[in-house]
Design an enzyme around this catalytic site. Structure first.
Site, mmCIF file in Angstrom:
data_model
loop_
_atom_site.group_PDB
_atom_site.id
_atom_site.type_symbol
_atom_site.label_atom_id
_atom_site.label_comp_id
_atom_site.label_asym_id
_atom_site.label_seq_id
_atom_site.Cartn_x
_atom_site.Cartn_y
_atom_site.Cartn_z
ATOM 1 N N GLU A 179 -2.752 -25.945 -106.982
ATOM 2 C CA GLU A 179 -2.526 -24.893 -105.982
ATOM 3 C C GLU A 179 -3.274 -25.117 -104.663
ATOM 4 O O GLU A 179 -3.924 -24.220 -104.151
ATOM 5 C CB GLU A 179 -2.899 -23.535 -106.568
ATOM 6 C CG GLU A 179 -2.124 -23.209 -107.833
ATOM 7 C CD GLU A 179 -2.612 -21.926 -108.496
ATOM 8 O OE1 GLU A 179 -3.404 -21.192 -107.888
ATOM 9 O OE2 GLU A 179 -2.193 -21.666 -109.634
ATOM 10 N N GLU A 289 3.886 -24.134 -116.749
ATOM 11 C CA GLU A 289 3.338 -22.819 -117.113
ATOM 12 C C GLU A 289 4.466 -21.796 -117.239
ATOM 13 O O GLU A 289 4.390 -20.689 -116.708
ATOM 14 C CB GLU A 289 2.305 -22.371 -116.077
ATOM 15 C CG GLU A 289 1.186 -23.376 -115.870
ATOM 16 C CD GLU A 289 0.141 -22.942 -114.844
ATOM 17 O OE1 GLU A 289 0.039 -21.721 -114.580
ATOM 18 O OE2 GLU A 289 -0.575 -23.817 -114.314
#
Length: 401
Positions: A179, A289
């Site tokens: 991220e 995820e």
């Protein structure tokens, strides 16, 4: 001729005809939905010995994020039956595993690795560099002031060599950087303004992390991991980052698309576009995820003090139908791109526990966030197994192809 014998035969014939008529009438009058239910139940029983990993054996590994609680009891049995890859949910993140300069918490990570090895399950490492659940000490000197770029990168190298080096040959893939791309619609701001970015005065830490990881374990596959990878603006930012890494000969093997999705996002065209852009660079893809919440997100403009959780309507048939359709769409596309996809991992085992349950039912921003996220429980029902660890209808939409 014995007439009593004839009468007995005749009576027996009428009796057989009557029984046949009753059976035929019952079959004709049985509601169609009951027949369908019988077929579905038969399908489930016929394949009771198969798990997700078996249905997708010719496609890609199917993984799941695990905690220490997952390694025991019913969760453990479900993991072994259904999955052939595991990812530590929190126990390898920098803050939990390396809370101070000379202290490493290996216990939980070691147990997860041992669990995978003992059950012949592949292991993904998550993650080596992230702005959340970070080790705060890493950014400060003895005087409490921010460290220099040089010292920060040295600490990052030491951390990666210690963690990736410890599990060398056991972990087949790492989320190296997590991220690091800015989440706003500002097209001029590519990188997130994290401690890493600010102290390094730019994105040099990203390249450094990949080079350190490759040195620490040359055989491990290295991924850049992020959420909202299908959203047009962020998708282009991620593409620019990956393109630059490749041009600079940085050892990156692929991108992890986190896939924390909703009932109406992403659209099929957005997902295909994201896959096409990444694979055009010669990179592999993992969906790292995956979950599909039934909840609408909270408003991003709401403050933490005034934000109200989305009302909980429960897992209604209407929401279930939308979730089934979204899961089916996703896996239909996954199979179409099987030569590029090297893994699909669900984030948590069943609806009994999901990180989304502690997020007010909605996503404000990102990924499987830090342990200090709000814990007001509103069920999100995002996975393929229900609260009793039973297969949901969405499960069958994924495996019946």
């Amino acid at each position: 001729m014995n007439f009593s014998t004839v009468n007995k035969k005749t009576d027996r014939g009428f009796l057989l005809l009557a029984i046949a008529f009753i059976i035929l009438s019952f079959v004709q009058c049985t509601p169609k939905h009951q027949v369908a239910s019988s077929v579905q139940a038969g399908t489930a029983a016929d394949h009771a010995d198969k798990g997700l990993k078996d249905y997708y054996k010719k496609y890609f590994p199917i993984g799941v994020a695990v905690s220490m609680a997952s390694l025991h009891g019913l969760d453990s049995a479900l993991i072994v039956k259904e999955f052939n890859s595991v990812t530590p949910e929190n126990d390898m993140k920098m803050g939990p595993i390396h809370p101070s300069e000379n202290i490493y918490n290996w216990k939980n990570a070691d147990k997860i690795v041992d669990f995978g090895l003992s059950h012949h399950i592949k292991i993904r490492g998550h993650n080596l560099c992230w702005h959340n659940q970070e080790a705060a000490w890493m950014f400060k000197g003895i005087d409490g002031k921010p460290v220099t770029k040089e010292l920060l990168l040295q600490r990052l190298k030491d951390h990666i060599f210690a963690v990736a080096g410890r599990y060398k040959g056991k972990i087949y893939a790492w989320d190296v950087v997590n991220e690091a791309v800015d989440d706003s619609d500002d097209t001029t701001q590519i990188y997130r303004k994290s401690n890493w970015y600010n102290i390094c005065n730019g994105p040099d830490f990203i390249e450094a992390a990949f080079r350190y990881a490759h040195e620490a374990d040359p055989q491990a596959k290295l991924y850049y991991n992020d959420y909202n990878s299908e959203h047009p603006v962020k998708r282009e930012k991620i593409y620019k980052l990956l393109k630059k890494l490749i041009e600079d000969h940085v050892p990156v093997d692929g991108v992890g698309m986190q896939a924390h999705w909703k009932l109406n996002e992403p659209a099929p065209d957005e997902l295909r576009k994201a896959l096409d852009e990444v694979t055009s660079l010669g990179l592999k893809v993992q969906f790292t995820e995956l979950d599909i919440t039934i909840r609408l997100p909270q408003q991003k403009t709401a403050t933490a003090a005034t934000a109200q959780p989305t009302p909980d309507p429960g897992y209604t048939p209407e929401l279930e139908a939308q979730q089934i359709a979204q899961y089916k769409m996703a896996f239909d596309i996954f199979r179409q791109y099987k030569k590029f996809i090297t893994g699909v991992t669900f984030w948590n085992v069943s609806d009994r526990y999901s990180w989304l349950d502690g997020r007010g039912g909605g996503l404000m921003g990102g990924a499987a966030a830090g342990l200090n996220a709000p814990r007001a429980v509103i069920k999100a029902y995002p996975l393929l197994f229900d609260e009793n660890r039973e297969r949901k209808k969405a499960y069958w939409s994924v495996v019946n192809f």
